[in-house]
Write an enzyme that holds these catalytic residues in place. Structure first.
Site, PDB file in Angstrom:
ATOM      1  N   HIS A  15      -6.987  -7.624  -4.157  1.00 29.70           N
ATOM      2  CA  HIS A  15      -8.333  -7.046  -3.992  1.00 29.70           C
ATOM      3  C   HIS A  15      -8.259  -5.526  -4.030  1.00 29.70           C
ATOM      4  O   HIS A  15      -7.196  -4.941  -3.812  1.00 29.70           O
ATOM      5  CB  HIS A  15      -8.948  -7.493  -2.664  1.00 29.70           C
ATOM      6  CG  HIS A  15      -8.091  -7.152  -1.487  1.00 29.70           C
ATOM      7  ND1 HIS A  15      -7.127  -7.993  -0.987  1.00 29.70           N
ATOM      8  CD2 HIS A  15      -8.021  -6.031  -0.719  1.00 29.70           C
ATOM      9  CE1 HIS A  15      -6.514  -7.432   0.027  1.00 29.70           C
ATOM     10  NE2 HIS A  15      -7.028  -6.231   0.210  1.00 29.70           N
TER      11      HIS A  15
ATOM     12  N   TYR B 270       0.854  -1.190   0.000  1.00 28.60           N
ATOM     13  CA  TYR B 270       0.000   0.000   0.000  1.00 28.60           C
ATOM     14  C   TYR B 270       0.887   1.236   0.000  1.00 28.60           C
ATOM     15  O   TYR B 270       2.030   1.199   0.475  1.00 28.60           O
ATOM     16  CB  TYR B 270      -0.923  -0.009   1.227  1.00 28.60           C
ATOM     17  CG  TYR B 270      -2.077  -0.974   1.046  1.00 28.60           C
ATOM     18  CD1 TYR B 270      -3.302  -0.530   0.578  1.00 28.60           C
ATOM     19  CD2 TYR B 270      -1.910  -2.330   1.274  1.00 28.60           C
ATOM     20  CE1 TYR B 270      -4.350  -1.408   0.367  1.00 28.60           C
ATOM     21  CE2 TYR B 270      -2.949  -3.221   1.066  1.00 28.60           C
ATOM     22  CZ  TYR B 270      -4.172  -2.750   0.605  1.00 28.60           C
ATOM     23  OH  TYR B 270      -5.194  -3.623   0.377  1.00 28.60           O
TER      24      TYR B 270
ATOM     25  N   HIS C 192     -10.180  -2.358  -2.054  1.00 32.76           N
ATOM     26  CA  HIS C 192     -11.082  -2.021  -0.943  1.00 32.76           C
ATOM     27  C   HIS C 192     -12.074  -0.941  -1.374  1.00 32.76           C
ATOM     28  O   HIS C 192     -11.688   0.012  -2.073  1.00 32.76           O
ATOM     29  CB  HIS C 192     -10.300  -1.416   0.223  1.00 32.76           C
ATOM     30  CG  HIS C 192      -9.400  -2.366   0.933  1.00 32.76           C
ATOM     31  ND1 HIS C 192      -9.700  -2.903   2.155  1.00 32.76           N
ATOM     32  CD2 HIS C 192      -8.190  -2.856   0.601  1.00 32.76           C
ATOM     33  CE1 HIS C 192      -8.716  -3.678   2.555  1.00 32.76           C
ATOM     34  NE2 HIS C 192      -7.777  -3.678   1.623  1.00 32.76           N
TER      35      HIS C 192
ATOM     36  N   TYR D 138      -0.774  -9.879  -1.497  1.00 37.83           N
ATOM     37  CA  TYR D 138       0.310  -9.405  -0.619  1.00 37.83           C
ATOM     38  C   TYR D 138       0.256 -10.119   0.733  1.00 37.83           C
ATOM     39  O   TYR D 138      -0.810 -10.571   1.157  1.00 37.83           O
ATOM     40  CB  TYR D 138       0.231  -7.889  -0.425  1.00 37.83           C
ATOM     41  CG  TYR D 138      -1.044  -7.410   0.236  1.00 37.83           C
ATOM     42  CD1 TYR D 138      -1.169  -7.391   1.624  1.00 37.83           C
ATOM     43  CD2 TYR D 138      -2.121  -6.983  -0.521  1.00 37.83           C
ATOM     44  CE1 TYR D 138      -2.330  -6.971   2.232  1.00 37.83           C
ATOM     45  CE2 TYR D 138      -3.293  -6.561   0.075  1.00 37.83           C
ATOM     46  CZ  TYR D 138      -3.386  -6.561   1.451  1.00 37.83           C
ATOM     47  OH  TYR D 138      -4.552  -6.157   2.044  1.00 37.83           O
TER      48      TYR D 138
ATOM     49  N   ARG E 140      -2.748 -12.494   1.440  1.00 36.61           N
ATOM     50  CA  ARG E 140      -4.126 -12.139   1.106  1.00 36.61           C
ATOM     51  C   ARG E 140      -4.247 -12.121  -0.411  1.00 36.61           C
ATOM     52  O   ARG E 140      -3.358 -11.615  -1.109  1.00 36.61           O
ATOM     53  CB  ARG E 140      -4.473 -10.734   1.611  1.00 36.61           C
ATOM     54  CG  ARG E 140      -4.402 -10.566   3.121  1.00 36.61           C
ATOM     55  CD  ARG E 140      -5.496  -9.623   3.573  1.00 36.61           C
ATOM     56  NE  ARG E 140      -6.786 -10.222   3.306  1.00 36.61           N
ATOM     57  CZ  ARG E 140      -7.904  -9.555   3.049  1.00 36.61           C
ATOM     58  NH1 ARG E 140      -7.875  -8.237   3.018  1.00 36.61           N
ATOM     59  NH2 ARG E 140      -9.036 -10.181   2.808  1.00 36.61           N
TER      60      ARG E 140
HETATM   61  C1  BEZ Z   1      -6.057  -5.419   4.067  1.00 33.73           C
HETATM   62  O1  BEZ Z   1      -5.597  -4.320   3.775  1.00 33.73           O
HETATM   63  O2  BEZ Z   1      -6.821  -5.952   3.288  1.00 33.73           O
HETATM   64  C2  BEZ Z   1      -5.686  -6.147   5.330  1.00 33.73           C
HETATM   65  C3  BEZ Z   1      -4.358  -6.175   5.714  1.00 33.73           C
HETATM   66  C4  BEZ Z   1      -4.016  -6.844   6.883  1.00 33.73           C
HETATM   67  C5  BEZ Z   1      -5.001  -7.502   7.623  1.00 33.73           C
HETATM   68  C6  BEZ Z   1      -6.312  -7.488   7.202  1.00 33.73           C
HETATM   69  C7  BEZ Z   1      -6.671  -6.807   6.046  1.00 33.73           C
HETATM   70 FE    FE Z   2      -6.061  -4.922   1.531  1.00 38.71          FE
END
Ligand code: BEZ
Ligand code: FE
Length: 288
Positions: free
Chosen positions: A215, A156, A217, A191, A212
């Site tokens: 995606h 990010y 947000h 990531y 993860r």
């Molecule tokens: C996110 O930015 O999606 C995220 C990052 C760390 C933990 C949970 C969500």
């Molecule tokens: Fe995220």
């Protein structure tokens, strides 16, 4: 009362809590004590394990600062965040919710619809668009749509703000009269959640990965409707079935379609390859 033993100690603590004036606080604290005591009895917790737990939680707190929230990561990786989400949201035909995560920035820069928000991020261009409606399809004009996502290395902007030269891959839009939103950015990558702290240690000890799936947000607000915090996941990502924070729902997976070049949906002539994704959001009337 004195001389508590393994079984009488629980009732003694519950009795002490009994005068709590706030009924909800009393309910939550009493249940917490009951479950914690049952847990300690269940696993026959040793002195060394309790000392380790205190140290682990101390280090979790010490890892937190204005940019890092290790307790949220702990909640996310233990599935608590998604459990709270499941209890409090869902149903009624609105878009499903998922974890907020630690990378939201309050008051993101506002852009006109169709703007390119990539800032200093590198990656393949992405055109994202869709509509915001109520649960039966009535367009919601002037809804606030906050967007943020990682770059194609999985970082990010706030994790490498010097490199990207300021907030990038994040923005706020307002939907038009038909409830539409649209913007250009780059296609995000999968990531790992930050794993250089106690939560990372826990993942290693449990032989779990920190990844993860890719995606974008979205957080969407409109007067009279519940605020929606969710993601749109990239279909085909290898981590969709093993998200480190249990946040994936089928309804939130979308096709990010590859194009070799040519005329984009907004009429822009693209000389390089790009992706498009289209996703519509439905908001729930505010129950309060
Ligand atoms: C996110 O930015 O999606 C995220 C990052 C760390 C933990 C949970 C969500
Ligand atoms: Fe995220």
């Amino acid at each position: 009362m004195r001389n508590f033993n393994e079984t009488t100690i629980t009732d003694a603590v519950l009795e002490r809590i009994d005068n709590t004036p706030d009924p909800r606080l009393k309910q939550v604290c009493s249940s917490l004590v009951r479950h914690l005591h049952d847990f300690v009895r269940d696993v026959r917790l040793t002195d060394a394990e309790w000392a380790f737990a205190i140290d682990f939680l101390t280090r979790t707190g010490q890892k937190c600062d204005g940019n890092r929230q290790e307790f949220i990561l702990l909640s996310d990786t233990l599935g608590i965040s998604m459990l709270v989400d499941a209890i409090n949201h869902g149903g009624g035909g609105s878009t499903e919710t998922t974890v907020l995560g630690p990378f939201y920035v309050q008051g993101p820069p506002e852009y006109p619809l169709g703007a390119d928000i990539r800032g200093g991020m590198k990656g393949e261009p992405l055109y994202a668009s869709g509509r915001v409606t109520d649960s039966v399809g009535k367009p919601l004009a002037n809804a606030i749509v906050d967007v943020w996502h990682s770059d194609d290395d999985g970082y990010y902007d706030v994790q490498r703000i010097e490199d990207v030269g300021g907030l990038s891959g994040r923005a706020r839009f307002r939907t038009d009269a038909e409830g539409r939103y649209s913007f250009w950015s780059i296609k995000p990558a999968a990531y790992p959640i930050p794993y250089d702290g106690p939560v990372g240690e826990m993942l290693v000890a449990q032989k779990r990965h920190p990844w993860r799936p890719a995606h974008v947000h979205f957080m969407i607000e409109a007067p009279g409707y519940e605020k929606l915090a969710t993601h749109v996941f990239v279909n085909g990502d290898q981590y969709l079935d093993s998200d480190a924070v249990f946040g994936v729902k089928d309804s939130l997976i979308a096709n990010f379609i590859h194009h070799d070049g040519g005329k984009a949906p907004d009429g822009k002539a693209m000389t390089e390859p790009y992706y498009t994704v289209e996703y519509d959001f439905k908001l729930m009337p505010d129950a309060r």
